[in-house]
Motif scaffolding. Structure first.
Motif, PDB file in Angstrom:
ATOM      1  N   SER A 151       0.909  -1.235  -0.146  1.00  0.00           N
ATOM      2  CA  SER A 151       0.021   0.054   0.107  1.00  0.00           C
ATOM      3  C   SER A 151       0.728   1.129   0.164  1.00  0.00           C
ATOM      4  CB  SER A 151      -1.361  -0.040   1.300  1.00  0.00           C
ATOM      5  OG  SER A 151      -0.452  -0.197   2.445  1.00  0.00           O
ATOM      6  N   LEU A 152       2.183   1.396   0.807  1.00  0.00           N
ATOM      7  CA  LEU A 152       3.280   2.435   1.045  1.00  0.00           C
ATOM      8  C   LEU A 152       3.744   2.546  -0.386  1.00  0.00           C
ATOM      9  CD1 LEU A 152       4.962   2.074   4.411  1.00  0.00           C
ATOM     10  CD2 LEU A 152       3.400   4.437   3.426  1.00  0.00           C
ATOM     11  N   SER A 153       3.491   1.675  -1.201  1.00  0.00           N
ATOM     12  CA  SER A 153       5.065   2.251  -2.656  1.00  0.00           C
ATOM     13  C   SER A 153       4.197   2.154  -3.733  1.00  0.00           C
ATOM     14  CB  SER A 153       5.212  -0.002  -2.703  1.00  0.00           C
ATOM     15  OG  SER A 153       6.057  -0.411  -1.282  1.00  0.00           O
ATOM     16  N   LEU A 154       2.686   1.515  -3.945  1.00  0.00           N
ATOM     17  CA  LEU A 154       1.424   1.549  -4.841  1.00  0.00           C
ATOM     18  C   LEU A 154       1.468   3.699  -4.350  1.00  0.00           C
ATOM     19  CD1 LEU A 154      -1.427  -0.962  -4.378  1.00  0.00           C
ATOM     20  CD2 LEU A 154       0.878  -0.467  -7.077  1.00  0.00           C
ATOM     21  N   GLY A 155       0.805   3.925  -3.493  1.00  0.00           N
ATOM     22  CA  GLY A 155       0.852   5.729  -2.963  1.00  0.00           C
ATOM     23  C   GLY A 155       2.024   6.426  -3.182  1.00  0.00           C
ATOM     24  N   ASP A 156       3.212   6.074  -2.916  1.00  0.00           N
ATOM     25  CA  ASP A 156       4.485   6.492  -3.815  1.00  0.00           C
ATOM     26  C   ASP A 156       4.686   6.091  -5.252  1.00  0.00           C
ATOM     27  OD1 ASP A 156       5.591   6.896  -0.878  1.00  0.00           O
ATOM     28  OD2 ASP A 156       6.692   5.055  -1.013  1.00  0.00           O
ATOM     29  N   LEU A 157       4.486   5.605  -5.710  1.00  0.00           N
ATOM     30  CA  LEU A 157       4.408   5.213  -7.384  1.00  0.00           C
ATOM     31  C   LEU A 157       3.646   6.891  -7.061  1.00  0.00           C
ATOM     32  CD1 LEU A 157       4.041   1.601  -8.285  1.00  0.00           C
ATOM     33  CD2 LEU A 157       5.767   2.711  -8.563  1.00  0.00           C
ATOM     34  N   LEU A 158       2.123   6.730  -7.101  1.00  0.00           N
ATOM     35  CA  LEU A 158       1.663   8.136  -7.746  1.00  0.00           C
ATOM     36  C   LEU A 158       2.194   9.161  -7.086  1.00  0.00           C
ATOM     37  CD1 LEU A 158      -1.697   6.621  -6.391  1.00  0.00           C
ATOM     38  CD2 LEU A 158      -0.930   6.721  -8.160  1.00  0.00           C
ATOM     39  N   LEU A 159       3.416   9.141  -6.201  1.00  0.00           N
ATOM     40  CA  LEU A 159       3.271  10.647  -5.886  1.00  0.00           C
ATOM     41  C   LEU A 159       4.583  10.724  -6.450  1.00  0.00           C
ATOM     42  CD1 LEU A 159       4.693  12.570  -3.322  1.00  0.00           C
ATOM     43  CD2 LEU A 159       6.033  11.231  -2.347  1.00  0.00           C
ATOM     44  N   PHE A 160       5.342  10.040  -7.032  1.00  0.00           N
ATOM     45  CA  PHE A 160       6.778   9.918  -7.833  1.00  0.00           C
ATOM     46  C   PHE A 160       6.051  10.947  -8.915  1.00  0.00           C
ATOM     47  CE2 PHE A 160       8.829   7.216  -3.925  1.00  0.00           C
ATOM     48  CZ  PHE A 160       9.196   8.218  -4.045  1.00  0.00           C
ATOM     49  N   ALA A 161       5.500   9.805  -9.725  1.00  0.00           N
ATOM     50  CA  ALA A 161       4.679  10.277 -10.735  1.00  0.00           C
ATOM     51  C   ALA A 161       4.383  11.662 -11.078  1.00  0.00           C
ATOM     52  CB  ALA A 161       3.446   9.341 -11.656  1.00  0.00           C
ATOM     53  N   ILE A 162       3.628  12.437 -10.115  1.00  0.00           N
ATOM     54  CA  ILE A 162       3.627  13.907  -9.909  1.00  0.00           C
ATOM     55  C   ILE A 162       5.459  14.428 -10.288  1.00  0.00           C
ATOM     56  CG2 ILE A 162       2.110  16.090  -8.702  1.00  0.00           C
ATOM     57  CD1 ILE A 162       0.533  13.572  -7.957  1.00  0.00           C
ATOM     58  N   LEU A 163       6.058  13.996  -9.031  1.00  0.00           N
ATOM     59  CA  LEU A 163       6.988  14.333  -8.761  1.00  0.00           C
ATOM     60  C   LEU A 163       8.169  14.871 -10.243  1.00  0.00           C
ATOM     61  CD1 LEU A 163       8.814  13.289  -4.967  1.00  0.00           C
ATOM     62  CD2 LEU A 163       6.759  15.521  -5.804  1.00  0.00           C
ATOM     63  N   TYR A 164       8.033  13.622 -10.815  1.00  0.00           N
ATOM     64  CA  TYR A 164       8.867  13.668 -12.250  1.00  0.00           C
ATOM     65  C   TYR A 164       8.165  14.352 -13.296  1.00  0.00           C
ATOM     66  CZ  TYR A 164      10.569  11.553 -16.193  1.00  0.00           C
ATOM     67  OH  TYR A 164      11.159  10.905 -17.648  1.00  0.00           O
ATOM     68  N   ARG A 165       6.136  14.465 -13.232  1.00  0.00           N
ATOM     69  CA  ARG A 165       6.032  15.019 -14.040  1.00  0.00           C
ATOM     70  C   ARG A 165       5.754  16.725 -13.868  1.00  0.00           C
ATOM     71  NH1 ARG A 165       4.289  18.695 -16.866  1.00  0.00           N
ATOM     72  NH2 ARG A 165       2.272  18.689 -17.995  1.00  0.00           N
ATOM     73  N   TRP A 166       5.930  17.017 -12.682  1.00  0.00           N
ATOM     74  CA  TRP A 166       6.097  18.412 -12.550  1.00  0.00           C
ATOM     75  C   TRP A 166       7.830  18.829 -11.906  1.00  0.00           C
ATOM     76  CZ3 TRP A 166       2.228  21.410 -14.382  1.00  0.00           C
ATOM     77  CH2 TRP A 166       1.666  20.898 -14.671  1.00  0.00           C
ATOM     78  N   ARG A 167       8.755  17.971 -12.200  1.00  0.00           N
ATOM     79  CA  ARG A 167       9.708  18.469 -11.957  1.00  0.00           C
ATOM     80  C   ARG A 167       9.929  18.932 -10.225  1.00  0.00           C
ATOM     81  NH1 ARG A 167      13.246  18.454 -16.219  1.00  0.00           N
ATOM     82  NH2 ARG A 167      11.685  17.645 -18.535  1.00  0.00           N
ATOM     83  N   PHE A 168       9.365  18.746  -9.286  1.00  0.00           N
ATOM     84  CA  PHE A 168       8.504  19.071  -8.146  1.00  0.00           C
ATOM     85  C   PHE A 168      10.708  18.680  -7.436  1.00  0.00           C
ATOM     86  CE2 PHE A 168       4.255  19.230  -7.806  1.00  0.00           C
ATOM     87  CZ  PHE A 168       4.617  19.962  -8.387  1.00  0.00           C
ATOM     88  N   VAL A 169      11.179  18.034  -7.763  1.00  0.00           N
ATOM     89  CA  VAL A 169      12.886  17.626  -7.465  1.00  0.00           C
ATOM     90  C   VAL A 169      12.874  17.216  -8.326  1.00  0.00           C
ATOM     91  CG1 VAL A 169      11.696  16.981  -5.108  1.00  0.00           C
ATOM     92  CG2 VAL A 169      11.612  15.656  -7.351  1.00  0.00           C
ATOM     93  N   PRO A 170      14.554  16.533  -8.805  1.00  0.00           N
ATOM     94  CA  PRO A 170      15.550  16.407 -10.205  1.00  0.00           C
ATOM     95  C   PRO A 170      14.268  14.789 -10.297  1.00  0.00           C
ATOM     96  CG  PRO A 170      16.661  17.117  -8.403  1.00  0.00           C
ATOM     97  CD  PRO A 170      15.543  16.983  -7.270  1.00  0.00           C
ATOM     98  N   ARG A 171      14.355  15.110 -11.409  1.00  0.00           N
ATOM     99  CA  ARG A 171      13.848  13.709 -12.296  1.00  0.00           C
ATOM    100  C   ARG A 171      14.988  12.121 -11.890  1.00  0.00           C
ATOM    101  NH1 ARG A 171      10.348  14.949 -18.428  1.00  0.00           N
ATOM    102  NH2 ARG A 171       9.208  15.852 -17.385  1.00  0.00           N
ATOM    103  N   TRP A 172      15.976  12.227 -11.739  1.00  0.00           N
ATOM    104  CA  TRP A 172      16.394  11.512 -11.493  1.00  0.00           C
ATOM    105  C   TRP A 172      15.902  11.211 -10.265  1.00  0.00           C
ATOM    106  CZ3 TRP A 172      19.399  11.312  -6.742  1.00  0.00           C
ATOM    107  CH2 TRP A 172      19.760  13.261  -5.739  1.00  0.00           C
ATOM    108  N   LEU A 173      15.480  11.613  -9.042  1.00  0.00           N
ATOM    109  CA  LEU A 173      15.455  11.571  -7.868  1.00  0.00           C
ATOM    110  C   LEU A 173      14.088  10.570  -7.535  1.00  0.00           C
ATOM    111  CD1 LEU A 173      15.844  10.931  -4.634  1.00  0.00           C
ATOM    112  CD2 LEU A 173      14.229  13.773  -4.948  1.00  0.00           C
ATOM    113  N   SER A 174      12.802  10.979  -8.677  1.00  0.00           N
ATOM    114  CA  SER A 174      11.998  10.614  -8.466  1.00  0.00           C
ATOM    115  C   SER A 174      12.162   9.344  -9.371  1.00  0.00           C
ATOM    116  CB  SER A 174      10.823  11.195  -9.676  1.00  0.00           C
ATOM    117  OG  SER A 174      10.840  13.064  -9.425  1.00  0.00           O
ATOM    118  N   VAL A 175      12.674   9.299 -10.733  1.00  0.00           N
ATOM    119  CA  VAL A 175      13.425   7.907 -11.694  1.00  0.00           C
ATOM    120  C   VAL A 175      13.383   6.723 -10.376  1.00  0.00           C
ATOM    121  CG1 VAL A 175      14.076   6.723 -12.852  1.00  0.00           C
ATOM    122  CG2 VAL A 175      13.291   8.736 -13.337  1.00  0.00           C
ATOM    123  N   TRP A 176      14.441   7.334  -9.099  1.00  0.00           N
ATOM    124  CA  TRP A 176      15.137   6.300  -7.983  1.00  0.00           C
ATOM    125  C   TRP A 176      13.942   5.777  -7.052  1.00  0.00           C
ATOM    126  CZ3 TRP A 176      18.656   8.523  -4.155  1.00  0.00           C
ATOM    127  CH2 TRP A 176      19.289   7.440  -3.296  1.00  0.00           C
TER     128      TRP A 176
END
Length: 241
Positions: A143-168
């Motif tokens: 459940s945590l990881s599925l939620g994190d996937l949604l979080l990182f998708a937003i961070l990646y799309r909008w570049r809130f943090v560096p994309r390498w950190l989102s991909v990681w």
């Protein structure tokens, strides 16, 4: 300091709090082969483990709540999904907290039981340990990881943090889910090099993300530019109308 910046600092601090709580929530005595005979002598481990896991509940949910206002401006649906999975994880955390005192009860009964009673309690103890593992290392992690996937998708799309950190984070969450399924199908245990190695990338990424949020926060230039572009486009359409 504006509200959004303060929110990322608090969110980063909550990640660190949850990681510290996770370390102290481990109860080594329960992982021993004949653990019921050891429980009475390690009662403090159970109490500390339960208290630490309980602390993780507001830390996990608070992280999502503090980030939600900014995430929601980027993608409300994914943000609600992220928050929802955090709530589900909190419920599993609470279940894990409730399960721990049951080990104390079983341990006390085991030390007072005869040979026949001890055998039955031993079987019940193994069942309880299996249930706790499935709650903490399968249901909770997934459940945590599925939620994190949604979080990182937003961070990646909008570049809130560096994309390498989102991909990681995306890769780490995928590994964590895979590790949980290995535990579910009894391919590996929860205290094994394979399981720990598969969860290590996400744990390390969480620490790096926490430090980034505290020091740098979110880069919302892309979000601001998108809002301005929508505003200009809307104004132009109104003029044409």
């Amino acid at each position: 300091m504006n509200t959004a910046r303060r929110a990322t600092i608090i969110a980063g601090a909550l990640v660190i709090v949850s990681m510290i709580g996770g370390v102290f929530s481990v109860v080594p005595a329960i992982e021993e082969p004949h653990y019921l005979a050891l429980i009475s002598a390690h009662e403090s481990q159970i109490i500390i483990g339960a208290a630490s896991q309980f602390i993780m509940i507001p830390a996990y949910v608070g992280f999502a709540l503090y980030l939600y206002p900014t995430l929601g401006m980027a993608n409300e649906a994914l943000s609600l999904g992220f928050l929802g999975f955090r709530m589900i994880a909190a419920a599993f955390h609470l279940t894990g907290v409730i399960l721990l005192p049951l080990f104390l009860v079983l341990g006390q009964e085991f030390t007072q039981a005869g040979a026949v009673g001890a055998s039955h309690l031993g079987a019940l103890g193994e069942l309880l340990r299996t249930v706790r593992d499935l709650v903490n290392h399968v249901a909770l992690i997934i459940s945590l990881s599925l939620g994190d996937l949604l979080l990182f998708a937003i961070l990646y799309r909008w570049r809130f943090v560096p994309r390498w950190l989102s991909v990681w984070g995306i890769l780490g969450a995928g590994l964590a889910v895979s590790a949980s399924f290995l535990v579910l199908f009894r391919v590996t245990g929860v205290v094994t090099p394979l399981y720990l190695a598969m969860n290590a990338p996400l744990a390390l990424q969480s620490l790096v993300l926490a430090v980034w949020l505290i020091i740098r926060g979110f880069d919302t230039k892309a979000l601001t530019a998108g809002a301005e572009q929508r505003g200009v486009g809307g104004a132009a359409r109104q003029r044409r109308g």
